[in-house]
Design a protein around this motif. Sequence first.
Motif, short mmCIF file in Angstrom:
data_model
loop_
_atom_site.label_atom_id
_atom_site.label_comp_id
_atom_site.label_asym_id
_atom_site.label_seq_id
_atom_site.Cartn_x
_atom_site.Cartn_y
_atom_site.Cartn_z
N PRO A 110 0.94 -1.22 -0.05
CA PRO A 110 0.10 -0.09 -0.07
C PRO A 110 0.76 1.45 -0.05
N PHE A 111 1.99 1.17 0.66
CA PHE A 111 2.92 2.37 0.55
C PHE A 111 3.68 2.57 -1.02
N LEU A 112 3.80 1.76 -1.66
CA LEU A 112 4.54 1.52 -2.75
C LEU A 112 3.48 1.64 -4.10
N ARG A 113 2.12 1.14 -4.02
CA ARG A 113 1.49 0.90 -5.27
C ARG A 113 0.21 1.25 -5.00
N LEU A 114 -0.47 2.01 -5.48
CA LEU A 114 -2.05 2.63 -5.53
C LEU A 114 -2.25 2.92 -6.97
N PRO A 115 -3.44 2.85 -7.65
CA PRO A 115 -4.50 2.19 -6.94
C PRO A 115 -4.51 0.77 -7.06
N THR A 191 8.57 -15.15 -5.85
CA THR A 191 8.16 -14.77 -6.95
C THR A 191 6.53 -14.30 -6.75
N GLY A 192 6.02 -14.70 -6.05
CA GLY A 192 4.41 -14.31 -5.69
C GLY A 192 4.48 -13.10 -5.07
N VAL A 193 5.44 -12.93 -4.20
CA VAL A 193 5.25 -11.46 -3.43
C VAL A 193 5.62 -10.36 -4.25
N TRP A 194 6.45 -10.58 -5.21
CA TRP A 194 6.94 -9.60 -6.23
C TRP A 194 5.61 -9.34 -7.35
N ILE A 195 4.86 -10.23 -7.57
CA ILE A 195 3.72 -10.00 -8.42
C ILE A 195 2.61 -9.27 -7.61
N TYR A 196 2.73 -9.61 -6.25
CA TYR A 196 1.71 -8.57 -5.45
C TYR A 196 2.18 -7.08 -5.65
N LEU A 197 3.19 -6.85 -5.69
CA LEU A 197 3.61 -5.45 -5.95
C LEU A 197 3.49 -4.92 -7.43
N GLU A 227 -12.05 -8.36 8.48
CA GLU A 227 -12.17 -7.20 9.35
C GLU A 227 -11.09 -6.48 9.87
N LYS A 228 -9.98 -7.66 10.33
CA LYS A 228 -8.70 -7.16 10.99
C LYS A 228 -7.94 -6.62 9.84
N LEU A 229 -7.99 -7.36 8.65
CA LEU A 229 -6.90 -7.14 7.65
C LEU A 229 -7.52 -5.58 6.96
N TRP A 230 -8.72 -5.39 6.77
CA TRP A 230 -9.25 -4.31 6.04
C TRP A 230 -9.03 -3.06 6.90
N GLY A 231 -9.04 -3.02 8.29
CA GLY A 231 -8.66 -2.17 9.07
C GLY A 231 -7.64 -1.69 8.85
N HIS A 232 -6.46 -2.70 8.97
CA HIS A 232 -5.13 -2.70 8.87
C HIS A 232 -4.58 -2.00 7.66
N TYR A 233 -5.32 -2.35 6.61
CA TYR A 233 -5.05 -1.91 5.20
C TYR A 233 -5.34 -0.52 5.12
N LEU A 234 -6.37 -0.05 5.54
CA LEU A 234 -6.68 1.28 5.70
C LEU A 234 -5.88 2.12 6.40
N GLN A 235 -5.40 1.65 7.52
CA GLN A 235 -4.41 2.45 8.12
C GLN A 235 -2.88 2.70 7.48
N LEU A 236 -2.92 1.60 6.66
CA LEU A 236 -1.56 1.93 5.82
C LEU A 236 -1.75 2.77 4.97
N VAL A 237 -2.88 2.85 4.14
CA VAL A 237 -3.15 3.78 2.97
C VAL A 237 -2.93 5.13 3.71
#
Length: 332
Positions: A110-115, A191-197, A227-237
């Motif tokens: 979330p720090f490196l790539r949006l949207p 390899t998978g984690v770089w594709i996430y990026l 619920e935990k993941l989305w709340g944390h994701y919004l904090q990162l954004v």
Amino acid sequence: MASWRRFLPRPFELVVYGTTALVVLVLRAHGLRLDGRTVEYMADALLPRLPGLLLLGVGLRLAAHLVRWRSPLPWLRAAARPDALWLWARLWLALLVLTYAYTWLKVSVPFLRLPLYDAGLWALDRALHLGISPSLFAAELVAGTPVARWLDLWYALWLTSVLAVQSYAFLAAEPGRRRSFALACALLWLTGVWIYLLVPAAGPCFYTRDAFAAVLDQMPNARLLQEKLWGHYLQLVAGREGAVYQVRPFLAVAAMPSLHVGAHALFFFWFRRHQPRLAPLFALATGLTFLGSLATGWHYAVDGYAGILLAWGAVRLAGRLEPLPGDGRAEA
């Protein structure tokens, strides 16, 4: 000379440590601090698990021999040799370093790539499946049935299943099989984690949250974690704009590819080649994980397809980079 060669890095170590160095460089270049505290955080979470994982692997190996009415003594003698124990320690150390690189890069997306690319993946899923969303179809198929609860429990046990298989494989009698399996795992995850990026996506449960409300009422584990993941994701954004946030590296959101499906698929491809008797078990595990990934809304179907393709490629490439004598024969 032989004792000196024992300390040379193997392909799985070169991949893990080289990629980890690259992850650290990339994140620090973007102003994200990876320092001793991040290493300490991961070490405190992971190192205490190693004795239990060793006991788990030994127990599974003994059970496998006893079920087949074979004496475990030859395997015990091979596994207890100093060089075998040294390799076991190197395998798990590499896996811990891999987890460090994978986790911190994934949570930093979330720090490196949006949207996000969810709209494109949603459209691609429907285009490939005659206008039908496989995720919504699976959710509607299992909603109101006991299958929803069973899939929720199965998905919650995913990490346990992966650690159990790794514990078993890292104690194989043949050292080459241990190294090749570790290399396949490293290739899949890194390899998978770089594709996430490259293709950041949250997943259908976040892209169309209300569409999965009915089935998630029967899936308490998935609902709570989402619920935990989305709340944390919004904090990162929000942290991109300078807001106060706390990074919890194990609460990262990423959909493409599905490494939940990919991990079980890797086990299938690996054991089909090395221990065919276990292959049907992992074929079933892959199918259940794929269905669970759709019904919970964690993933698009194309995420699962990508994970399976990555797993196949990882096993094939590992077989080439870490070839075994008589490769292709089942393990005794």
